[in-house]
Design a protein around this motif. Structure first.
Motif, PDB file in Angstrom:
ATOM      1  N   GLY A 150       0.832  -1.205   0.000  1.00  5.06           N
ATOM      2  CA  GLY A 150       0.000   0.000   0.000  1.00  5.06           C
ATOM      3  C   GLY A 150       0.866   1.253   0.000  1.00  5.06           C
ATOM      4  N   VAL A 151       0.739   2.056  -1.029  1.00  3.83           N
ATOM      5  CA  VAL A 151       1.503   3.292  -1.140  1.00  3.83           C
ATOM      6  C   VAL A 151       0.518   4.434  -1.327  1.00  3.83           C
ATOM      7  CG1 VAL A 151       3.219   4.539  -2.500  1.00  3.83           C
ATOM      8  CG2 VAL A 151       3.438   2.093  -2.213  1.00  3.83           C
ATOM      9  N   GLY A 152       0.713   5.484  -0.580  1.00  4.59           N
ATOM     10  CA  GLY A 152      -0.156   6.642  -0.721  1.00  4.59           C
ATOM     11  C   GLY A 152       0.587   7.793  -1.359  1.00  4.59           C
ATOM     12  N   PRO A 153      -0.138   8.764  -1.850  1.00  5.11           N
ATOM     13  CA  PRO A 153       0.510   9.912  -2.489  1.00  5.11           C
ATOM     14  C   PRO A 153       1.192  10.807  -1.465  1.00  5.11           C
ATOM     15  CG  PRO A 153      -1.836  10.274  -2.323  1.00  5.11           C
ATOM     16  CD  PRO A 153      -1.586   8.869  -1.859  1.00  5.11           C
ATOM     17  N   VAL A 154       2.284  11.444  -1.893  1.00  2.00           N
ATOM     18  CA  VAL A 154       3.011  12.370  -1.028  1.00  2.00           C
ATOM     19  C   VAL A 154       2.400  13.758  -1.149  1.00  2.00           C
ATOM     20  CG1 VAL A 154       5.255  13.431  -0.573  1.00  2.00           C
ATOM     21  CG2 VAL A 154       5.114  11.016  -1.240  1.00  2.00           C
ATOM     22  N   ARG A 155       2.258  14.242  -2.384  1.00  3.00           N
ATOM     23  CA  ARG A 155       1.649  15.566  -2.615  1.00  3.00           C
ATOM     24  C   ARG A 155       1.295  15.727  -4.087  1.00  3.00           C
ATOM     25  NH1 ARG A 155       6.824  16.774  -1.376  1.00  3.00           N
ATOM     26  NH2 ARG A 155       8.142  17.462  -3.065  1.00  3.00           N
ATOM     27  N   ILE A 156       0.522  16.778  -4.348  1.00  2.00           N
ATOM     28  CA  ILE A 156       0.139  17.121  -5.712  1.00  2.00           C
ATOM     29  C   ILE A 156       1.145  18.143  -6.228  1.00  2.00           C
ATOM     30  CG2 ILE A 156      -1.621  18.238  -7.126  1.00  2.00           C
ATOM     31  CD1 ILE A 156      -3.674  17.029  -5.210  1.00  2.00           C
ATOM     32  N   LEU A 157       1.696  17.878  -7.414  1.00  3.05           N
ATOM     33  CA  LEU A 157       2.716  18.744  -7.988  1.00  3.05           C
ATOM     34  C   LEU A 157       2.166  19.729  -9.014  1.00  3.05           C
ATOM     35  CD1 LEU A 157       5.458  16.033  -8.573  1.00  3.05           C
ATOM     36  CD2 LEU A 157       5.305  17.659  -6.681  1.00  3.05           C
ATOM     37  N   ASP A 158       1.134  19.327  -9.738  1.00 11.27           N
ATOM     38  CA  ASP A 158       0.645  20.155 -10.827  1.00 11.27           C
ATOM     39  C   ASP A 158      -0.796  19.769 -11.127  1.00 11.27           C
ATOM     40  OD1 ASP A 158       0.660  21.998 -12.856  1.00 11.27           O
ATOM     41  OD2 ASP A 158       2.063  20.923 -14.149  1.00 11.27           O
ATOM     42  N   SER A 159      -1.462  20.575 -11.927  1.00  7.97           N
ATOM     43  CA  SER A 159      -2.815  20.246 -12.363  1.00  7.97           C
ATOM     44  C   SER A 159      -2.994  20.725 -13.790  1.00  7.97           C
ATOM     45  CB  SER A 159      -3.849  20.904 -11.458  1.00  7.97           C
ATOM     46  OG  SER A 159      -3.779  22.302 -11.587  1.00  7.97           O
ATOM     47  N   GLN A 160      -3.964  20.136 -14.472  1.00  7.58           N
ATOM     48  CA  GLN A 160      -4.268  20.567 -15.833  1.00  7.58           C
ATOM     49  C   GLN A 160      -5.724  20.243 -16.139  1.00  7.58           C
ATOM     50  OE1 GLN A 160      -1.552  18.446 -18.367  1.00  7.58           O
ATOM     51  NE2 GLN A 160      -2.666  16.534 -18.250  1.00  7.58           N
TER      52      GLN A 160
ATOM     53  N   HIS B 274      -7.236  14.672   2.049  1.00  3.78           N
ATOM     54  CA  HIS B 274      -6.264  15.488   2.784  1.00  3.78           C
ATOM     55  C   HIS B 274      -5.316  16.245   1.859  1.00  3.78           C
ATOM     56  CE1 HIS B 274      -4.161  11.682   2.073  1.00  3.78           C
ATOM     57  NE2 HIS B 274      -3.037  12.392   2.119  1.00  3.78           N
ATOM     58  N   LEU B 275      -5.146  15.786   0.619  1.00  9.56           N
ATOM     59  CA  LEU B 275      -4.286  16.504  -0.320  1.00  9.56           C
ATOM     60  C   LEU B 275      -4.926  17.801  -0.803  1.00  9.56           C
ATOM     61  CD1 LEU B 275      -2.996  13.569  -2.552  1.00  9.56           C
ATOM     62  CD2 LEU B 275      -1.764  14.775  -0.755  1.00  9.56           C
ATOM     63  N   PHE B 276      -6.231  17.944  -0.599  1.00  9.67           N
ATOM     64  CA  PHE B 276      -6.967  19.092  -1.116  1.00  9.67           C
ATOM     65  C   PHE B 276      -7.507  19.996  -0.013  1.00  9.67           C
ATOM     66  CE2 PHE B 276      -7.110  15.780  -4.288  1.00  9.67           C
ATOM     67  CZ  PHE B 276      -6.797  16.457  -5.456  1.00  9.67           C
TER      68      PHE B 276
ATOM     69  N   GLN C 192      11.122   9.548  -7.080  1.00 10.06           N
ATOM     70  CA  GLN C 192      10.462  10.597  -7.857  1.00 10.06           C
ATOM     71  C   GLN C 192       9.389  10.024  -8.777  1.00 10.06           C
ATOM     72  OE1 GLN C 192      10.945  14.169  -7.653  1.00 10.06           O
ATOM     73  NE2 GLN C 192      11.629  13.306  -5.731  1.00 10.06           N
ATOM     74  N   GLU C 193       8.742   8.943  -8.335  1.00 14.28           N
ATOM     75  CA  GLU C 193       7.655   8.353  -9.126  1.00 14.28           C
ATOM     76  C   GLU C 193       6.437   9.268  -9.064  1.00 14.28           C
ATOM     77  OE1 GLU C 193       4.701   4.493  -9.224  1.00 14.28           O
ATOM     78  OE2 GLU C 193       6.382   4.487  -7.854  1.00 14.28           O
ATOM     79  N   MET C 194       5.940   9.663 -10.241  1.00 15.27           N
ATOM     80  CA  MET C 194       4.764  10.525 -10.304  1.00 15.27           C
ATOM     81  C   MET C 194       3.912  10.138 -11.490  1.00 15.27           C
ATOM     82  SD  MET C 194       6.809  14.014 -11.223  1.00 15.27           S
ATOM     83  CE  MET C 194       8.302  13.666 -10.325  1.00 15.27           C
TER      84      MET C 194
END
Length: 136
Positions: free
Chosen positions: A54-64, A101-103, A85-87
């Motif tokens: 189980g791996v969760g996201p660290v943070r949001i880097l960009d949006s489009q 929680h990221l938002f 640096q997997e994204m």
């Protein structure tokens, strides 16, 4: 370790690794040279029944926002592992449901800005770029 064939060995595994295959071909084995500086630290990794982690996201880097067949598709670029640096680009609505929680407004990204504010600024910059005529 037991030899079970001309090129295969069976290795005794601890009970918590009992769901792993314990037979290895000799091409997969390497001789270990003893070195007292080699210290193995125990990682607290939880392996599921289907052998996934189980791996969760660290943070949001960009949006489009993409326009597809008259629809707006919002995606966010998610950093999953800082070490590698997997994204990946993910659907924003799915990420909002799975990782709210990221938002949240209180959560800050490395730039010191809230994620919502950072996304809003990115969108404003994008709109300004569209409105600004190119220099000829």
């Amino acid at each position: 370790m037991w030899r079970i064939g001309p090129a295969a060995y069976e290795i005794a595994l601890p009970p918590h690794l009992g769901n792993l295959h314990n037979v290895f071909h000799v091409s997969q084995l390497r001789k270990y040279i003893v070195d007292p500086t080699h210290v193995l630290e125990d990682d607290d990794v939880q392996i599921r029944e289907d052998l996934t982690i189980g791996v969760g996201p660290v943070r949001i880097l960009d949006s489009q926002v993409k326009q597809l067949r008259g629809k707006e598709i919002r995606t966010v670029k998610v950093l999953w592992d800082e070490a590698t640096q997997e994204m990946t680009w993910e659907m924003e609505d799915v990420m909002r449901r799975s990782y709210p929680h990221l938002f949240t407004g209180g959560k800050e990204n490395p730039s010191g800005m809230t994620t919502e504010g950072w996304l809003e600024n990115s969108l404003k910059e994008w709109v300004n770029d569209i409105k600004t005529p190119p220099n000829n």
